[in-house]
Design an enzyme around this catalytic site. Sequence first.
Site, PDB file in Angstrom:
ATOM      1  N   ASP A   6      45.202  48.519  41.687  1.00 25.64           N
ATOM      2  CA  ASP A   6      44.229  47.557  41.152  1.00 25.64           C
ATOM      3  C   ASP A   6      42.827  48.023  41.554  1.00 25.64           C
ATOM      4  OD1 ASP A   6      43.319  45.101  39.916  1.00 25.64           O
ATOM      5  OD2 ASP A   6      42.894  44.369  41.914  1.00 25.64           O
ATOM      6  N   SER A   7      41.818  47.457  40.892  1.00 22.24           N
ATOM      7  CA  SER A   7      40.447  47.805  41.252  1.00 22.24           C
ATOM      8  C   SER A   7      40.125  47.363  42.682  1.00 22.24           C
ATOM      9  CB  SER A   7      39.475  47.113  40.291  1.00 22.24           C
ATOM     10  OG  SER A   7      39.625  45.709  40.413  1.00 22.24           O
ATOM     11  N   TYR A  38      35.972  46.169  38.038  1.00 23.22           N
ATOM     12  CA  TYR A  38      36.056  46.956  36.814  1.00 23.22           C
ATOM     13  C   TYR A  38      35.645  46.121  35.595  1.00 23.22           C
ATOM     14  CZ  TYR A  38      38.906  50.817  38.799  1.00 23.22           C
ATOM     15  OH  TYR A  38      39.372  51.911  39.497  1.00 23.22           O
ATOM     16  N   CYS A  69      46.457  45.452  37.234  1.00 19.82           N
ATOM     17  CA  CYS A  69      45.073  45.146  36.886  1.00 19.82           C
ATOM     18  C   CYS A  69      45.048  44.916  35.376  1.00 19.82           C
ATOM     19  CB  CYS A  69      44.202  46.338  37.263  1.00 19.82           C
ATOM     20  SG  CYS A  69      42.491  46.180  36.740  1.00 19.82           S
ATOM     21  N   ASN A  70      44.729  43.695  34.977  1.00 16.24           N
ATOM     22  CA  ASN A  70      44.713  43.387  33.543  1.00 16.24           C
ATOM     23  C   ASN A  70      43.651  44.195  32.817  1.00 16.24           C
ATOM     24  OD1 ASN A  70      46.449  40.712  32.902  1.00 16.24           O
ATOM     25  ND2 ASN A  70      45.681  40.654  34.987  1.00 16.24           N
ATOM     26  N   THR A  71      42.509  44.383  33.478  1.00 17.63           N
ATOM     27  CA  THR A  71      41.413  45.100  32.826  1.00 17.63           C
ATOM     28  C   THR A  71      41.838  46.534  32.508  1.00 17.63           C
ATOM     29  OG1 THR A  71      39.908  43.750  34.154  1.00 17.63           O
ATOM     30  CG2 THR A  71      38.954  45.645  33.014  1.00 17.63           C
ATOM     31  N   CYS A 201      43.770  37.966  35.073  1.00 11.76           N
ATOM     32  CA  CYS A 201      43.130  38.912  35.999  1.00 11.76           C
ATOM     33  C   CYS A 201      43.870  38.704  37.305  1.00 11.76           C
ATOM     34  CB  CYS A 201      41.649  38.587  36.165  1.00 11.76           C
ATOM     35  SG  CYS A 201      40.875  39.487  37.540  1.00 11.76           S
ATOM     36  N   THR A 202      44.397  39.793  37.864  1.00 11.93           N
ATOM     37  CA  THR A 202      45.251  39.615  39.044  1.00 11.93           C
ATOM     38  C   THR A 202      44.481  39.039  40.235  1.00 11.93           C
ATOM     39  OG1 THR A 202      44.929  41.972  39.523  1.00 11.93           O
ATOM     40  CG2 THR A 202      46.957  41.344  38.385  1.00 11.93           C
ATOM     41  N   HIS A 203      43.173  39.228  40.263  1.00 10.05           N
ATOM     42  CA  HIS A 203      42.377  38.604  41.326  1.00 10.05           C
ATOM     43  C   HIS A 203      42.480  37.075  41.290  1.00 10.05           C
ATOM     44  CE1 HIS A 203      40.392  42.502  41.814  1.00 10.05           C
ATOM     45  NE2 HIS A 203      39.777  42.025  42.884  1.00 10.05           N
TER      46      HIS A 203
HETATM   47  N1  DGL Z   1      42.146  42.460  39.046  1.00 10.02           N
HETATM   48  C1  DGL Z   1      41.768  43.154  37.884  1.00 10.02           C
HETATM   49  C2  DGL Z   1      42.243  42.480  36.630  1.00 10.02           C
HETATM   50  O1  DGL Z   1      43.384  42.032  36.636  1.00 10.02           O
HETATM   51  C3  DGL Z   1      40.375  43.721  37.842  1.00 10.02           C
HETATM   52  C4  DGL Z   1      39.252  42.828  38.066  1.00 10.02           C
HETATM   53  C5  DGL Z   1      37.958  43.603  38.135  1.00 10.02           C
HETATM   54  O2  DGL Z   1      37.927  44.608  38.827  1.00 10.02           O
HETATM   55  O3  DGL Z   1      37.003  43.179  37.489  1.00 10.02           O
HETATM   56  O4  DGL Z   1      41.579  42.413  35.626  1.00 10.02           O
END
Ligand code: DGL
Length: 281
Positions: A6-7, A38, A69-71, A201-203
Amino acid sequence: MIGVFDSGHGGLTVLRALNERLPERGFVYLGDHAHAPYGDRDAEEVYNLTLENIERLFRMDCRLAILACNTAAAVALRRLQRTWLADAWPGRRVLGVLVPVVEAIVCQPWHVEEPNTGPDAPQETVAIFATRRTVESRAYVGEILKRAPDVLIVQQACPGLVDAIEAGAPQDEIHGLVEGFAAELLELMQGVLPDVAVLGCTHYGLVAKAFRDALPPGTALLHQPDLVAESLVDYLARHTEFPASRQDAGRLDFLTTGDPAHVSRVASRFYGAATAFKALS
Ligand code: DGL
């Protein structure tokens, strides 16, 4: 070992579910904290950073990598699979986190691309909270509507939320941000309430409680990490070329491109367990 990328901290939500569901496996978690977030970067940058980090995991001998990471999955995965992976790393695989969510919403397996017209054809209203880049990619919208044209989808970008999580912002600041995004989405929906919400978004899974509190009680929150874990269990059962190894069972390695002391502090708070990150060597 299976690589999880992930980012930053977000993929830890996925790692936790994978570790619970697959205790016989070992995982290497890699967070690109030096370049997070990201979600506001352009597509080319997201692609290049994702490729670089997957390559790092492959060089550590991970034969399978999960883009937690979804992005990265929305922007880069298809291109990586089509134009790079087979030539650069034959026999290796990269899987993402969108597919299991889309499958859960459309109630059919991914490979079936025709619209679901059966008795279980979904007609619900789905809210998707995600980064700006994921929202703009329309990856969720395209893949869901192709298979379930009667679903109503409303997307809401949440700029700044990943930065706040990465920085370890206090709860009330996080709650304030999430309440604002939920209110924007509900205003867009003009009185229609979402049946289902996806934290795309996994965050955001790290602050799921803030979303739960900000959304109507009747809106179900899809738990992406559990869906991803179930999907990986199924994948590994079908792909015996990625066997478990006894010496890796239960092993968890945490690596970061950022400052390991800061990352470990923030991660342990959000993850709910001690995580000792090491710098990439
Ligand atoms: N956690 C990531 C996601 O699922 C990336 C979030 C990011 O870095 O902006 O999109």
